[in-house]
Design a protein around this motif. Structure first.
Motif, PDB file in Angstrom:
ATOM      1  N   ARG A   1      -2.384   2.057   2.531  1.00  0.00           N
ATOM      2  CA  ARG A   1      -3.274   0.942   2.868  1.00  0.00           C
ATOM      3  C   ARG A   1      -2.620  -0.386   2.544  1.00  0.00           C
ATOM      4  O   ARG A   1      -2.718  -1.348   3.319  1.00  0.00           O
ATOM      5  CB  ARG A   1      -4.603   1.083   2.094  1.00  0.00           C
ATOM      6  N   LEU A   2      -1.928  -0.476   1.424  1.00  0.00           N
ATOM      7  CA  LEU A   2      -1.258  -1.725   1.067  1.00  0.00           C
ATOM      8  C   LEU A   2      -0.083  -2.013   1.992  1.00  0.00           C
ATOM      9  O   LEU A   2       0.190  -3.175   2.316  1.00  0.00           O
ATOM     10  CB  LEU A   2      -0.787  -1.674  -0.387  1.00  0.00           C
ATOM     11  N   THR A   3       0.603  -0.964   2.434  1.00  0.00           N
ATOM     12  CA  THR A   3       1.696  -1.157   3.393  1.00  0.00           C
ATOM     13  C   THR A   3       1.153  -1.728   4.699  1.00  0.00           C
ATOM     14  O   THR A   3       1.735  -2.648   5.284  1.00  0.00           O
ATOM     15  CB  THR A   3       2.411   0.176   3.657  1.00  0.00           C
ATOM     16  N   GLU A   4       0.038  -1.188   5.155  1.00  0.00           N
ATOM     17  CA  GLU A   4      -0.603  -1.689   6.370  1.00  0.00           C
ATOM     18  C   GLU A   4      -1.074  -3.131   6.176  1.00  0.00           C
ATOM     19  O   GLU A   4      -0.877  -3.992   7.046  1.00  0.00           O
ATOM     20  CB  GLU A   4      -1.791  -0.797   6.711  1.00  0.00           C
ATOM     21  N   LEU A   5      -1.670  -3.403   5.029  1.00  0.00           N
ATOM     22  CA  LEU A   5      -2.145  -4.752   4.731  1.00  0.00           C
ATOM     23  C   LEU A   5      -0.990  -5.744   4.697  1.00  0.00           C
ATOM     24  O   LEU A   5      -1.097  -6.869   5.212  1.00  0.00           O
ATOM     25  CB  LEU A   5      -2.878  -4.732   3.388  1.00  0.00           C
ATOM     26  N   ALA A   6       0.131  -5.344   4.120  1.00  0.00           N
ATOM     27  CA  ALA A   6       1.302  -6.213   4.069  1.00  0.00           C
ATOM     28  C   ALA A   6       1.793  -6.576   5.469  1.00  0.00           C
ATOM     29  O   ALA A   6       2.113  -7.742   5.750  1.00  0.00           O
ATOM     30  CB  ALA A   6       2.428  -5.527   3.292  1.00  0.00           C
ATOM     31  N   ALA A   7       1.848  -5.582   6.357  1.00  0.00           N
ATOM     32  CA  ALA A   7       2.309  -5.840   7.721  1.00  0.00           C
ATOM     33  C   ALA A   7       1.368  -6.798   8.448  1.00  0.00           C
ATOM     34  O   ALA A   7       1.812  -7.698   9.177  1.00  0.00           O
ATOM     35  CB  ALA A   7       2.426  -4.529   8.488  1.00  0.00           C
ATOM     36  N   GLU A   8       0.073  -6.624   8.243  1.00  0.00           N
ATOM     37  CA  GLU A   8      -0.909  -7.490   8.899  1.00  0.00           C
ATOM     38  C   GLU A   8      -0.810  -8.924   8.389  1.00  0.00           C
ATOM     39  O   GLU A   8      -0.841  -9.882   9.172  1.00  0.00           O
ATOM     40  CB  GLU A   8      -2.310  -6.924   8.670  1.00  0.00           C
TER      41      GLU A   8
END
Length: 212
Positions: A191-198
């Motif tokens: 989830r944090l990886t996805e949040l970082a990309a966004e």
């Protein structure tokens, strides 16, 4: 949105409560974009310290539900989407500052990037330090370089994600008492990886004056 601001307006204490988008998806989207643009432009044009502090601490006093209702359904690559993710990250950090700080500290040990420098967290990074960083980033949204604030948030997410992933590997190898722990840590990392990309995408769009 990056360059043009409306005339400054002072926001009252109940600054979010009066906005309703109804059930029409188009109306909800319009309200999300309008409120995000109005809030950001007005506060950044006249960053009154009391108003900024109320915005930073808003979810502490009122919860995150009102902000979620306004902005959580917006596109990840939009201004309301970016603001929602910054508030969400701050809430996630404050809900488990000890676990998040442990993951960030582990991430600094296993990640070979400059992300920990970009994030700007104090080292060593404990619960107080990650809470302070979350507040500093949100302050920067309203008073500093918006893209830099988003990049700092994205960098923090990447480091913490690396830490959670490494902790998940440890748990997978040794934690027979809590068999679900590895999966929980892995989900947090993803989830944090996805949040970082966004957040990083929003920062790039802002710099090109294309985040609306």
């Amino acid at each position: 949105m990056a360059a043009e601001f409306h005339r400054p307006t002072r926001f009252p204490p109940g600054m979010f409560e009066g906005f309703h988008g109804g059930d029409d998806p188009a109306a909800i989207s319009r309200v999300a974009h309008d409120t995000a643009a109005a809030l950001l432009s007005r506060v950044r044009a006249d960053p009154d310290p009391e108003t900024v502090q109320r915005l930073v601490e808003y979810t502490d006093r009122h919860g995150i539900d009102t902000i979620a209702e306004l902005w959580a359904q917006a596109s990840a690559k939009s201004l309301p989407g970016a603001l929602w993710r910054i508030y969400l990250l701050r809430t996630l950090i404050r809900q488990d500052a000890a676990g998040t700080s442990l993951a960030f500290q582990r991430g600094t040990e296993v990640s070979h990037t400059i992300d920990q420098v970009v994030a700007g967290a104090a080292i060593p990074t404990g619960p107080d330090e990650v809470r302070d960083l979350a507040d500093t980033i949100l302050h920067g949204v309203f008073t500093g370089d918006f893209a830099v604030a988003l990049d700092r948030a994205a960098a923090f997410c990447r480091v913490a994600a690396a830490g959670f992933a490494d902790l998940a590997d440890d748990a997978d190898a040794s934690d027979a008492v809590h068999p679900d722990r590895s999966g929980d840590l892995t989900r947090r990392a993803l989830r944090l990886t996805e949040l970082a990309a966004e957040l990083a995408s929003c920062a790039r769009l802002w710099r090109h004056d294309s985040l609306d």
